[in-house]
Write a protein that holds these residues in place. Structure first.
Motif, PDB file in Angstrom:
ATOM      1  N   HIS A 130     -16.479   0.459  -6.217  1.00 52.80           N
ATOM      2  CA  HIS A 130     -15.195   1.147  -5.994  1.00 52.80           C
ATOM      3  C   HIS A 130     -14.392   1.226  -7.289  1.00 52.80           C
ATOM      4  O   HIS A 130     -13.704   2.235  -7.547  1.00 52.80           O
ATOM      5  CB  HIS A 130     -14.397   0.407  -4.928  1.00 52.80           C
ATOM      6  N   LEU A 131     -14.500   0.193  -8.119  1.00 56.09           N
ATOM      7  CA  LEU A 131     -13.796   0.185  -9.408  1.00 56.09           C
ATOM      8  C   LEU A 131     -14.552   0.966 -10.485  1.00 56.09           C
ATOM      9  O   LEU A 131     -14.141   0.972 -11.641  1.00 56.09           O
ATOM     10  CB  LEU A 131     -13.575  -1.262  -9.866  1.00 56.09           C
ATOM     11  N   ARG A 132     -15.665   1.595 -10.088  1.00 52.97           N
ATOM     12  CA  ARG A 132     -16.481   2.441 -10.965  1.00 52.97           C
ATOM     13  C   ARG A 132     -17.102   1.662 -12.130  1.00 52.97           C
ATOM     14  O   ARG A 132     -17.345   2.205 -13.206  1.00 52.97           O
ATOM     15  CB  ARG A 132     -15.676   3.644 -11.475  1.00 52.97           C
ATOM     16  N   ALA A 133     -17.352   0.378 -11.885  1.00 50.41           N
ATOM     17  CA  ALA A 133     -18.056  -0.430 -12.884  1.00 50.41           C
ATOM     18  C   ALA A 133     -19.547  -0.150 -12.798  1.00 50.41           C
ATOM     19  O   ALA A 133     -20.049   0.384 -11.803  1.00 50.41           O
ATOM     20  CB  ALA A 133     -17.784  -1.912 -12.635  1.00 50.41           C
ATOM     21  N   LEU A 134     -20.260  -0.512 -13.855  1.00 46.31           N
ATOM     22  CA  LEU A 134     -21.704  -0.403 -13.885  1.00 46.31           C
ATOM     23  C   LEU A 134     -22.272  -1.739 -13.411  1.00 46.31           C
ATOM     24  O   LEU A 134     -22.461  -2.664 -14.187  1.00 46.31           O
ATOM     25  CB  LEU A 134     -22.191  -0.077 -15.303  1.00 46.31           C
ATOM     26  N   VAL A 135     -22.519  -1.838 -12.108  1.00 43.21           N
ATOM     27  CA  VAL A 135     -22.969  -3.107 -11.528  1.00 43.21           C
ATOM     28  C   VAL A 135     -24.467  -3.275 -11.775  1.00 43.21           C
ATOM     29  O   VAL A 135     -25.264  -2.404 -11.422  1.00 43.21           O
ATOM     30  CB  VAL A 135     -22.670  -3.154 -10.017  1.00 43.21           C
TER      31      VAL A 135
END
Length: 229
Positions: A130-135
């Motif tokens: 949701h935070l648009r991080a690269l998980v």
């Protein structure tokens, strides 16, 4: 480069901080970066104040700025009620919605039983997506019985290597030497060659030999091979 580590353990010492430290050490074993550890429990009162007033005290503001400016992030939480802790969620609720866009994030969690091992997938991964991080693909969950086991050590090694590689600048002059780099690069080279393999004007199929390059094989030869001729 800056590596920020967020540990939401509530005790000192804590298994959550221990996992965070091991993930950090593994990452730094493959990467030259400056680590900064944020103990969320030390900011608990300030987080509550910020949620109510909208104004972060200086230490909390510095922690939020550190996360926003990170080149890579390790986020570790204890498990409460089959999910991340409320303190962990409250801290990341204060992060600007665009602050982690494209930032590589390694997820970790600790709990008393292996039954909660999917918390990284059903709770943490959606939060950072949701935070648009690269998980990163590999998340690490450590139950009480996992400490000292080879399986946990292997997961930590894999996860730390993935984060280090994700943080490493992708320039032509970048020096890359990990085993994971070698394996993934070899697979990528073969897959890429197969994707761009040319076809001759007569319809011949080009197969890929990763050692000798491209080899053109006619339809007649391929058909004969299938027939066993």
């Amino acid at each position: 480069m800056k590596l920020v580590v967020v540990s939401a353990g509530l005790s000192s010492p804590s298994s959550t901080r221990l996992l965070a430290d091991r993930l950090t050490a593994e990452t730094l074993g493959h990467l030259d970066a400056e680590p900064e550890v944020i103990e969320v429990r030390e900011l608990a009162t300030q987080i509550a104040q910020h949620l109510v007033t909208g104004f972060p005290p200086a230490p909390l503001a510095a922690a939020l700025d550190a996360v926003a400016g990170a080149d890579g992030l390790i986020a570790v939480t204890p498990v409460f009620a089959a999910s991340y802790s409320g303190l962990f969620k409250s801290f990341f609720d204060l992060i600007d919605k665009d602050a982690l866009t494209g930032t590589p994030v390694l997820l970790g969690a600790t709990g008393g039983t292996a039954r909660h091992s999917l918390v990284t997938e059903h709770a943490m991964r959606p939060l950072f997506t949701h935070l648009r991080a690269l998980v990163l693909p590999t998340a690490v969950y450590a139950a009480s019985q996992d400490w000292g086991e080879a399986g946990l050590a292997r997961r930590i090694t894999r996860a730390g290597t993935e984060l280090a590689r994700s943080m490493r600048p992708t320039t032509p002059n970048t020096i890359r030497g990990t085993v994971l780099d070698t394996v993934l690069d070899a697979a990528l080279d073969v897959d890429t060659a197969a994707a761009i393999a040319p076809r001759s004007s007569t319809g011949a199929i080009t197969s890929v030999d990763p050692t000798h390059g491209f080899t053109t094989v006619s339809f007649e030869q391929r058909l004969a091979a299938l027939r066993g001729e």
